[in-house]
Motif scaffolding. Structure first.
Motif, PDB file in Angstrom:
ATOM      1  N   HIS A  39       0.781  -1.234   0.000  1.00 42.16           N
ATOM      2  CA  HIS A  39       0.000   0.000   0.000  1.00 42.16           C
ATOM      3  C   HIS A  39       0.817   1.291   0.000  1.00 42.16           C
ATOM      4  O   HIS A  39       0.248   2.364  -0.154  1.00 42.16           O
ATOM      5  CB  HIS A  39      -0.955   0.014   1.206  1.00 42.16           C
ATOM      6  CG  HIS A  39      -2.048  -0.984   1.071  1.00 42.16           C
ATOM      7  ND1 HIS A  39      -1.958  -2.254   1.581  1.00 42.16           N
ATOM      8  CD2 HIS A  39      -3.248  -0.915   0.450  1.00 42.16           C
ATOM      9  CE1 HIS A  39      -3.062  -2.921   1.290  1.00 42.16           C
ATOM     10  NE2 HIS A  39      -3.854  -2.137   0.610  1.00 42.16           N
ATOM     11  N   GLU A 117       1.961  11.600   0.145  1.00 43.94           N
ATOM     12  CA  GLU A 117       1.594  10.211   0.410  1.00 43.94           C
ATOM     13  C   GLU A 117       1.406   9.883   1.888  1.00 43.94           C
ATOM     14  O   GLU A 117       0.765   8.903   2.227  1.00 43.94           O
ATOM     15  CB  GLU A 117       2.653   9.263  -0.169  1.00 43.94           C
ATOM     16  CG  GLU A 117       2.853   9.378  -1.656  1.00 43.94           C
ATOM     17  CD  GLU A 117       1.611   8.997  -2.459  1.00 43.94           C
ATOM     18  OE1 GLU A 117       0.788   8.194  -1.972  1.00 43.94           O
ATOM     19  OE2 GLU A 117       1.470   9.512  -3.576  1.00 43.94           O
ATOM     20  N   ARG A 119      -0.405  11.138   4.129  1.00 42.60           N
ATOM     21  CA  ARG A 119      -1.805  11.137   4.570  1.00 42.60           C
ATOM     22  C   ARG A 119      -2.433   9.762   4.405  1.00 42.60           C
ATOM     23  O   ARG A 119      -3.179   9.306   5.264  1.00 42.60           O
ATOM     24  CB  ARG A 119      -2.596  12.193   3.796  1.00 42.60           C
ATOM     25  CG  ARG A 119      -2.219  13.590   4.188  1.00 42.60           C
ATOM     26  CD  ARG A 119      -3.098  14.630   3.508  1.00 42.60           C
ATOM     27  NE  ARG A 119      -2.407  15.899   3.608  1.00 42.60           N
ATOM     28  CZ  ARG A 119      -2.079  16.655   2.585  1.00 42.60           C
ATOM     29  NH1 ARG A 119      -2.422  16.310   1.378  1.00 42.60           N
ATOM     30  NH2 ARG A 119      -1.433  17.781   2.765  1.00 42.60           N
ATOM     31  N   THR A 120      -2.132   9.098   3.287  1.00 46.15           N
ATOM     32  CA  THR A 120      -2.650   7.748   3.056  1.00 46.15           C
ATOM     33  C   THR A 120      -2.104   6.800   4.115  1.00 46.15           C
ATOM     34  O   THR A 120      -2.846   6.005   4.698  1.00 46.15           O
ATOM     35  CB  THR A 120      -2.246   7.252   1.652  1.00 46.15           C
ATOM     36  OG1 THR A 120      -2.759   8.159   0.689  1.00 46.15           O
ATOM     37  CG2 THR A 120      -2.778   5.850   1.388  1.00 46.15           C
ATOM     38  N   TYR A 121      -0.810   6.885   4.378  1.00 44.36           N
ATOM     39  CA  TYR A 121      -0.174   6.042   5.387  1.00 44.36           C
ATOM     40  C   TYR A 121      -0.804   6.286   6.752  1.00 44.36           C
ATOM     41  O   TYR A 121      -1.128   5.348   7.474  1.00 44.36           O
ATOM     42  CB  TYR A 121       1.325   6.334   5.404  1.00 44.36           C
ATOM     43  CG  TYR A 121       2.079   5.728   6.563  1.00 44.36           C
ATOM     44  CD1 TYR A 121       2.359   4.367   6.589  1.00 44.36           C
ATOM     45  CD2 TYR A 121       2.518   6.517   7.619  1.00 44.36           C
ATOM     46  CE1 TYR A 121       3.056   3.802   7.652  1.00 44.36           C
ATOM     47  CE2 TYR A 121       3.217   5.967   8.675  1.00 44.36           C
ATOM     48  CZ  TYR A 121       3.482   4.608   8.685  1.00 44.36           C
ATOM     49  OH  TYR A 121       4.157   4.058   9.740  1.00 44.36           O
ATOM     50  N   GLU A 124      -4.263   4.703   6.996  1.00 38.23           N
ATOM     51  CA  GLU A 124      -4.174   3.259   7.172  1.00 38.23           C
ATOM     52  C   GLU A 124      -3.700   2.914   8.582  1.00 38.23           C
ATOM     53  O   GLU A 124      -4.138   1.921   9.156  1.00 38.23           O
ATOM     54  CB  GLU A 124      -3.273   2.648   6.103  1.00 38.23           C
ATOM     55  CG  GLU A 124      -3.929   2.700   4.736  1.00 38.23           C
ATOM     56  CD  GLU A 124      -3.113   2.073   3.640  1.00 38.23           C
ATOM     57  OE1 GLU A 124      -1.995   1.590   3.902  1.00 38.23           O
ATOM     58  OE2 GLU A 124      -3.599   2.056   2.498  1.00 38.23           O
TER      59      GLU A 124
END
Length: 166
Positions: A39, A117, A119-121, A124
């Motif tokens: 991811h 990126e 923010r995505t991490y 999750e």
């Protein structure tokens, strides 16, 4: 055998619980690495962790210092650093204090990557911890600190045994 069966099998004694905790740490690490490797765009979890550390550090750290922080060898850090450098996320420089020592510094690409990126991490990461109450997270945090102390204790004891056998 499923996970619940394993829990029941290893919950009867302190010794079995210790074995289960040790095994579960290994399994958990593998599962997290697989999930995040699938991811996190462009980076493996190990590369991401190294890049995160060098971005948060107040000064550039040597491969040896980073290996100590991440719990791996200088050679593993060098391999990760070379990969990050090849991808444009980091630069490897000689240390001004010791020309034999190499250190790694983040690039502008790394900073941009974290702004885009990360923010995505973080989202999750929230999924991982949303099953805990704030009190459980505090307890878990304290127990992980204590686990780290236990790992240091294990390292000292095994090192002492090795030196006695030489």
């Amino acid at each position: 055998m499923d996970f619940q069966s394993l829990i029941q099998k290893f919950s009867d004694t302190t010794e079995n619980q210790q074995k289960a905790i040790f095994n579960n740490l290994f399994i958990t690490g593998n599962k997290l690495q697989t999930l995040f490797d699938n991811h996190i765009p462009e980076l493996s979890l190990k590369q991401f962790m190294l890049l995160s550390l060098i971005r948060q550090s107040d000064e550039p750290l040597t491969f040896t210092q980073l290996g100590s922080l991440l719990g791996c060898s200088r050679q593993n850090i060098k391999k990760l650093a070379l990969s990050l450098e090849k991808k444009g996320f980091a630069s490897i420089q000689s240390s001004p204090d010791d020309p034999r020592a190499s250190r790694i510094c983040p690039t502008e690409k790394a900073d941009a990557y974290f702004h885009q990126e990360f923010r995505t991490y973080q989202a999750e990461l929230q999924y991982l911890f949303e099953v805990y109450t704030p009190a459980e997270i505090e307890t878990f945090f304290q127990l992980l600190i204590k686990l780290h102390a236990g790992i240091e204790n294990l390292a000292q004891k095994t090192s002492k045994k090795e030196s006695e056998h030489e």
